[in-house]
Design a protein around this motif. Structure first.
Motif, PDB file in Angstrom:
ATOM      1  N   GLY A 138      32.746  25.079  26.221  1.00  0.00           N
ATOM      2  CA  GLY A 138      32.147  24.213  25.206  1.00  0.00           C
ATOM      3  C   GLY A 138      32.747  22.821  25.199  1.00  0.00           C
ATOM      4  N   ASN A 139      34.060  22.758  25.382  1.00  0.00           N
ATOM      5  CA  ASN A 139      34.722  21.453  25.362  1.00  0.00           C
ATOM      6  C   ASN A 139      34.350  20.625  26.585  1.00  0.00           C
ATOM      7  OD1 ASN A 139      37.302  19.637  25.956  1.00  0.00           O
ATOM      8  ND2 ASN A 139      37.179  20.030  23.770  1.00  0.00           N
ATOM      9  N   VAL A 140      34.302  21.290  27.744  1.00  0.00           N
ATOM     10  CA  VAL A 140      33.906  20.579  28.967  1.00  0.00           C
ATOM     11  C   VAL A 140      32.502  20.001  28.787  1.00  0.00           C
ATOM     12  CG1 VAL A 140      33.245  20.894  31.381  1.00  0.00           C
ATOM     13  CG2 VAL A 140      35.382  21.866  30.560  1.00  0.00           C
ATOM     14  N   ILE A 141      31.577  20.808  28.273  1.00  0.00           N
ATOM     15  CA  ILE A 141      30.194  20.373  28.094  1.00  0.00           C
ATOM     16  C   ILE A 141      30.110  19.216  27.105  1.00  0.00           C
ATOM     17  CG2 ILE A 141      27.979  21.042  27.079  1.00  0.00           C
ATOM     18  CD1 ILE A 141      28.341  23.744  28.280  1.00  0.00           C
ATOM     19  N   LEU A 142      30.822  19.351  25.988  1.00  0.00           N
ATOM     20  CA  LEU A 142      30.754  18.317  24.957  1.00  0.00           C
ATOM     21  C   LEU A 142      31.231  16.969  25.499  1.00  0.00           C
ATOM     22  CD1 LEU A 142      30.029  18.371  21.888  1.00  0.00           C
ATOM     23  CD2 LEU A 142      32.477  18.133  21.502  1.00  0.00           C
ATOM     24  N   LYS A 143      32.323  16.997  26.242  1.00  0.00           N
ATOM     25  CA  LYS A 143      32.850  15.745  26.786  1.00  0.00           C
ATOM     26  C   LYS A 143      31.932  15.196  27.864  1.00  0.00           C
ATOM     27  CE  LYS A 143      37.671  16.428  25.576  1.00  0.00           C
ATOM     28  NZ  LYS A 143      38.864  17.192  25.962  1.00  0.00           N
ATOM     29  N   LEU A 144      31.349  16.090  28.639  1.00  0.00           N
ATOM     30  CA  LEU A 144      30.388  15.666  29.659  1.00  0.00           C
ATOM     31  C   LEU A 144      29.189  15.001  28.994  1.00  0.00           C
ATOM     32  CD1 LEU A 144      29.639  16.032  32.750  1.00  0.00           C
ATOM     33  CD2 LEU A 144      28.337  18.010  32.026  1.00  0.00           C
ATOM     34  N   ALA A 145      28.635  15.664  27.987  1.00  0.00           N
ATOM     35  CA  ALA A 145      27.445  15.147  27.306  1.00  0.00           C
ATOM     36  C   ALA A 145      27.751  13.804  26.652  1.00  0.00           C
ATOM     37  CB  ALA A 145      26.957  16.152  26.269  1.00  0.00           C
ATOM     38  N   GLY A 146      28.972  13.685  26.113  1.00  0.00           N
ATOM     39  CA  GLY A 146      29.364  12.442  25.454  1.00  0.00           C
ATOM     40  C   GLY A 146      29.450  11.264  26.414  1.00  0.00           C
ATOM     41  N   SER A 147      29.619  11.557  27.706  1.00  0.00           N
ATOM     42  CA  SER A 147      29.783  10.484  28.690  1.00  0.00           C
ATOM     43  C   SER A 147      28.453  10.066  29.302  1.00  0.00           C
ATOM     44  CB  SER A 147      30.717  10.946  29.808  1.00  0.00           C
ATOM     45  OG  SER A 147      30.063  11.870  30.668  1.00  0.00           O
ATOM     46  N   LEU A 148      27.384  10.802  28.984  1.00  0.00           N
ATOM     47  CA  LEU A 148      26.129  10.580  29.697  1.00  0.00           C
ATOM     48  C   LEU A 148      25.452   9.279  29.335  1.00  0.00           C
ATOM     49  CD1 LEU A 148      24.870  14.178  29.680  1.00  0.00           C
ATOM     50  CD2 LEU A 148      25.551  12.800  31.637  1.00  0.00           C
ATOM     51  N   ALA A 149      25.538   8.911  28.047  1.00  0.00           N
ATOM     52  CA  ALA A 149      24.888   7.681  27.624  1.00  0.00           C
ATOM     53  C   ALA A 149      25.463   6.507  28.407  1.00  0.00           C
ATOM     54  CB  ALA A 149      25.074   7.480  26.132  1.00  0.00           C
ATOM     55  N   SER A 150      26.792   6.472  28.539  1.00  0.00           N
ATOM     56  CA  SER A 150      27.394   5.339  29.233  1.00  0.00           C
ATOM     57  C   SER A 150      27.126   5.422  30.736  1.00  0.00           C
ATOM     58  CB  SER A 150      28.890   5.247  28.934  1.00  0.00           C
ATOM     59  OG  SER A 150      29.569   6.306  29.533  1.00  0.00           O
ATOM     60  N   PHE A 151      27.109   6.636  31.283  1.00  0.00           N
ATOM     61  CA  PHE A 151      26.776   6.793  32.708  1.00  0.00           C
ATOM     62  C   PHE A 151      25.352   6.302  32.958  1.00  0.00           C
ATOM     63  CE2 PHE A 151      24.769   9.726  35.895  1.00  0.00           C
ATOM     64  CZ  PHE A 151      25.352   9.176  37.023  1.00  0.00           C
ATOM     65  N   GLY A 152      24.430   6.728  32.094  1.00  0.00           N
ATOM     66  CA  GLY A 152      23.031   6.338  32.236  1.00  0.00           C
ATOM     67  C   GLY A 152      22.851   4.832  32.127  1.00  0.00           C
TER      68      GLY A 152
END
Lengths: 349, 349
Positions: free
Chosen positions: A239-253
């Protein structure tokens, strides 16, 4: 405040955030204005510093108070060491306000580990709950869902995941207003036989209470954002890995799209025209809209904000705390864990 | 083909893909044209069907052959059952071509579980490798990185993760052309003490070979797309969840942006102007560009394409297989596992 209605008191950690004390206090002022007289916010931290900021902001008479704490916990401090060595930290003082009944909830955007450890050790677990979990709201195509655990328990047993389902369902019902939330188990395939030892055993347990939990079975990585479930249950590592990944997507995009735009002036013009649309999307993906994560299963409400919280995010986190208290989330979880279909007796605890 | 150069033979499963036999065959034709005379592609599946498609496509004289397989494995079939009950499936025939030396690589966009199981059981593990792993390439802000395991091993031991690091480094070097790839361990915090029991123990093992592996320590969910490491090591459960989540993001993003666009005509106009930029971004995020996942640690090369592979993706998958063979990836992995700093003797195997 309506006559006879109890005033809700929130202990807000004014010191721990990465964005600084001023931002947290501005968030408190905003919340006090929005939530009105029924909520009192106790700003916990270094009194002179808080006072100076309050004076500079010059707020009208608002239901704000200060509780002094002479220590604060840095973002990189070890949680257990901070708990042991800093009994007067702003987090510890917040927790003791809740523990002694002088506040109903603790809100902090500080060191997550320290907030969780302090809450667990000072407030204690709710009776019947084996492992409190951090629940976080995630945007989906359909709206939003709640995912737990996102970091309190790196190693879990099947029975923990079962209780996460019970707690998450209550959260989705009372905080997200979903009538009969669908519970999904995060896994790597749809069939019951898929997954690791933990998810296979958890599937069996959850299937045993399929109706009571509205358990829809396994959900995969791709199903989270597709909104297939309202509650996604997983161990705290995944869950933590996913949450941090998802949180980084806006800036990656946005970085990736910016690179594409640089190649043509028509695209640049298009980007200007689309600015409001991008802003709307960013708002949807923004953690600030979701008001922080809730630690479920402790006695007393505990909301953990993002370390880089803006004043808007702090205000939202306070609202989530108020909502949890007004909806009686804690009692409801306790009741469901007590009375709901008991776990099979053979289950290891 | 240069004189004296050995012709590379690829056994391509023509039957398993979700997109149908025609698409796979068109991918093979495309690959045969691009890769030239040095590569022979053996189309494995129902001979009449393949023949009909080849005739309809009317390709010039290309190095394509057909090997008949009278059975095929459906996407929802259980892997072990398919292996037992369908000895003449297109996947099984591909594997036996590799096993008997009549082909150097197997490429399939079929049932992943069946491809992995069949490869493991027919081809066998490489000597010294405890657990073969599926390695997948992921786009990052900086370029790309390889993540493994993404699904072959739902439960892992620390020593498996150590070998994933060795294999992944060789992949990054030989297939992605990265001189000294940085290896990161997927975890939920930067400090060595963070994580679950598996990641804590794996950290210790990897730290023991820090220099040989260019081990940079723990990486978190947000670091994957940021390109902090060239090789991201994790258990197959977490890796698979992440891969499927990442694969769903492009469609989640485009649905979300479409919803925003509907609200204004300026945004719609902007979107038209930005079309090429969006297309460029979609290409960067598209799994087709990355040519499928590679099963590392088996004897013989095995490339697993996405079930919804286009002919372009099939062509890419064949190229990855050819590249693996030409660069001697298998031997290089074997050498590094044999000669590299041995694991501490006390490690459980």
């Amino acid at each position: 405040m309506k006559t006879g209605e109890r005033r809700i008191r929130i202990a807000l950690d004014a010191m721990g955030s990465d964005t600084g004390c001023e931002v947290v206090i501005r968030g408190a002022i905003r919340a006090a204005r929005e939530l009105g007289d029924g909520v009192e916010i106790i700003l916990v931290g270094d009194q002179p510093t808080i006072w100076k900021t309050l004076e500079a902001e010059g707020p009208e008479a608002l239901p704000l108070r200060i509780a002094h704490a002479r220590q604060s916990v840095a973002m990189d401090e070890k949680a257990r060491r901070a708990f042991r060595n800093k009994p007067d930290s702003s987090i510890a003082v917040c927790a003791s306000l809740v523990q002694s009944g002088r506040a109903e909830a603790l809100v902090s955007a500080g060191n997550t580990g320290a907030v969780v450890t302090t809450s667990l050790l000072s407030l204690g677990r709710m009776r019947g709950i084996k492992r409190p979990a951090i629940a976080s709201v995630v945007p989906t195509s359909e709206g939003q869902c709640v995912m737990l655990d996102v970091g309190a328990n790196a190693d879990c047993k099947p029975v923990h995941l079962f209780q996460f389902a019970q707690m998450g369902r209550m959260y989705a019902r009372l905080i997200l207003d979903i009538g009969n939330p669908r519970v999904g188990l995060l896994n790597i395939g749809e069939e019951p036989s898929k997954g690791n030892a933990l998810s296979q055993a958890a599937f069996q347990l959850l299937s045993g209470a399929r109706d009571q939990l509205n358990f829809i079975g396994n959900v995969e990585g791709r199903d989270i954002f597709a909104g297939k479930a309202d509650v996604v249950v997983c161990d705290g590592f995944t869950g933590n890995v996913i949450l941090k990944l998802a949180g980084s997507l806006a800036s990656f995009g946005s970085r990736a799209i910016r690179r594409e735009i640089e190649r043509s002036w028509t695209a640049r013009l298009g980007a200007i025209l689309m600015k409001p649309a991008f802003r709307g999307l960013a708002r949807r993906l923004n953690y600030e809209e979701y008001g922080g994560a809730l630690l479920l299963g402790t006695r007393g409400v505990c909301v953990i904000g993002h370390g880089r919280s803006s004043s808007r995010a702090i205000c939202k986190a306070i609202s989530v705390a108020v909502r949890s208290i007004r909806s009686n989330l804690e009692d409801s979880i306790w009741q469901v864990v007590e009375s709901d279909p008991p776990l099979p007796l053979t289950v290891e605890s």
